[in-house]
Design a protein around this motif. Structure first.
Motif, short mmCIF file in Angstrom:
data_model
loop_
_atom_site.label_atom_id
_atom_site.label_comp_id
_atom_site.label_asym_id
_atom_site.label_seq_id
_atom_site.Cartn_x
_atom_site.Cartn_y
_atom_site.Cartn_z
N GLN A 246 29.02 36.33 -9.77
CA GLN A 246 28.39 35.02 -9.85
C GLN A 246 29.40 33.95 -10.22
O GLN A 246 29.34 32.83 -9.74
CB GLN A 246 27.26 35.05 -10.89
N HIS B 248 26.91 39.17 -0.75
CA HIS B 248 26.85 37.73 -0.97
C HIS B 248 27.39 37.01 0.26
O HIS B 248 28.50 37.31 0.73
CB HIS B 248 27.65 37.34 -2.21
N GLU C 285 24.20 32.48 -7.08
CA GLU C 285 23.66 33.70 -6.47
C GLU C 285 23.25 33.41 -5.04
O GLU C 285 22.55 32.44 -4.76
CB GLU C 285 22.45 34.18 -7.28
N ASN D 235 31.45 33.26 -7.00
CA ASN D 235 30.72 32.61 -5.92
C ASN D 235 29.96 31.35 -6.36
O ASN D 235 29.33 30.68 -5.55
CB ASN D 235 29.72 33.59 -5.30
#
Length: 540
Positions: free
Chosen positions: A218, A336, A224, A221
């Motif tokens: 998290q 992701h 989420e 990136n």
């Protein structure tokens, strides 16, 4: 009509083989499941003009005996013919194992093997063989299912179906009950008794690790992202894990050019800022270090083409955890969208010999591109499982540098001292070998390496008498025992491991290790071609 008759004859042999392997028999539903798992397609009922499995087996009175259990359930049992009486007798001698009995059989296998050849050391690693094994990907699925919160056992089937889009069929992995499955995963799953019933809980250390990975991901990136869904499901991928006995995709050797003959000879990609700096571009996975000659080691056969060409995993708690953790981490990272888009491979990178990863059924696997089929498809080699498969180019991603660390887990093998009677292995011989190996932990006795292929004897110690597979193939009339290892014709035609996986070191100079000492090593750079480990002949 002639085609139907031929299909029926082949089906009779397959059904007899499956029922012979099941000591207690199978219900019609279990026969359907086992046939699907073994052949990767349903029973050809419509092709033969039948409406149900029960209707089919009633037309096989010389193959199937239909019995009734105490509770009224129909049980199908095999009627052995002259060619299968031997294997039927071996199966009839199988016993139900307890933990105490398992230790005895392991000790017996070691003692028996040592007594047959006094040159072997007396202190072998204790092996527990014969217990059913869940594929690594299925174990990872169970851990994934429980990673967010505990789950009541009564809700398990519904939750698994909702998460993965299919029912959890434990019988096809050789388990007789769900509790047996959970016992096999007692190192990672705990069963707690509550007022609402049995509660399945992932062990705290693993749950904590997953939470840490989520926090790191998290942070990288920033937010989420929703999981990346696969474009479509591949037809010949029967389960989330590559099945060891699925039929191989027809393949061919390809001219890879001089760049594959040299370990560091890859042509560089065109300069582009879109390729992440931690993307693997010109490296290969390393193999596991060679096993010491004449040692006993627990193995699981992952993928089978024939007795002369199959791939194994070494049984080790450490090895199992590392492969599961790798798959779990890859799924978390690549699911992701930001990360997935970051590692998309440009067309210039999609070429034979390129190490990358592929998503199949929402799980990510380390693969090497074997050949480009067309604008949409490539054929890849699964370095941790041993098989080839055609996949969509859009499923491919660059492999992160970090995932080079774990050596390729699939070891190319041939059964020692045997050759097929007919020059090539018959379908009946291959089917028998698959049944002998299916989802069992076996004892392997290492003979030698020939051209990078491990030749070993396989033994099932779960019966009253140890069953050596080369002896079964000989007794059934499928193989000749020749006392030496003839180079595998199948591997000579195509051995993806030799093409794409570097040896762990110069085998002549490398330390040869016992399997329980250094099964997992960090990947090392190797700058020479694979050497052949030649060993003196031995009597078994």
């Amino acid at each position: 009509a002639s085609k139907q008759a031929q299909l029926m004859e082949v089906l009779k042999k397959e059904v007899r083989a499956m029922l012979i392997a099941a000591k207690a028999g199978l219900t019609p539903e279990q026969l359907e499941e086992q046939y699907m798992a073994m052949v990767c397609k349903p029973l050809p009922l419509r092709d033969l003009g039948f409406q149900s499995t029960l209707q089919l087996v009633t037309q096989m009175p010389e193959v199937v005996r239909i019995c009734s259990s105490k509770n009224g359930t129909l049980i199908l049992k095999a009627i052995a013919d002259d060619s299968t009486k031997g294997i039927a007798k071996l199966v009839a001698n199988q016993k139900v194992k307890t933990r105490k009995a398992s230790k005895k059989t392991a000790t017996k296998a070691n003692a028996t093997f040592a007594s047959k050849n006094s040159k072997y050391p007396q202190s072998f690693q204790t092996l527990s063989a014969g217990n059913p094994i869940l594929p690594a990907a299925v174990k990872a699925e169970l851990q994934d299912l429980l990673s967010s919160s505990p789950l009541l056992l009564v809700d398990f089937d519904r939750a698994f179906l909702r998460r993965f889009g299919r029912a959890f069929q434990y019988r096809q992995y050789g388990f007789s009950s769900m509790f047996q499955v959970l016992r096999s995963m007692s190192d990672s799953i705990v069963i707690e008794q509550t007022k609402a019933g049995s509660l399945l809980v992932l062990r705290k250390y693993l749950a904590s690790k997953i939470k840490q990975e989520e926090e790191v991901s998290q942070a990288v990136n920033a937010a989420e992202m929703p999981p990346l869904e696969p474009i479509c499901e591949t037809e010949n991928f029967c389960q989330a894990a590559p099945l060891m006995d699925s039929e191989p995709v027809p393949t061919q050797a390809v001219n890879l050019g001089d760049h594959l003959k040299q370990h560091q000879g890859f042509e560089p990609f065109p300069s582009t800022a879109e390729i992440p700096p931690d993307a693997v571009q010109d490296r290969s996975l390393c193999s596991l270090p060679p096993l010491k000659r004449k040692c006993l080691v627990g193995v699981i056969v992952e993928f089978i083409v024939s007795p002369s060409q199959f791939y194994i995993h070494i049984c080790s708690t450490e090895a199992s955890y590392k492969l599961q953790d790798l798959m779990f981490e890859m799924r978390h990272v690549y699911s992701h969208k930001v990360a997935s888009d970051k590692y998309v491979m440009p067309e210039s990178a999609v070429r034979p010999g390129q190490l990358c990863c592929v998503m199949v059924s929402k799980w990510w696997y380390r693969v090497v591109i074997h050949r480009v089929i067309n604008d949409q498809e490539v054929e890849v080699f699964y370095a941790d499982y041993g098989h080839l498969q055609i996949v969509q180019k859009s499923w491919l991603r660059f492999l992160k540098w970090h995932y080079l660390k774990l050596p390729a887990q699939a070891i190319p093998c041939s059964l020692a001292w045997v050759k097929p009677v007919e020059g090539t292995w018959s379908s009946a011989a291959i089917l028998l070998f698959k049944h002998l190996c299916r989802f069992k932990e076996l004892v392997g006795i290492v003979d030698e390496y020939v051209n990078g292929v491990l030749y070993l004897f396989l033994c099932d110690t779960s019966t009253k008498e140890d069953i050596y597979f080369h002896a079964v193939l000989r007794d059934m009339g499928y193989a000749n025992v020749c006392g030496e290892n003839i180079p595998s014709q199948e591997f000579e035609e195509l051995n993806p491991s030799a093409l794409y996986v570097q040896p762990s070191g110069k085998q002549g100079d490398a330390e040869v290790v016992e399997p329980d000492l250094r099964l997992q090593q960090e990947s090392q750079d190797a700058d020479s071609e694979t050497a052949t480990l030649k060993l003196d002949g031995a009597e078994l």
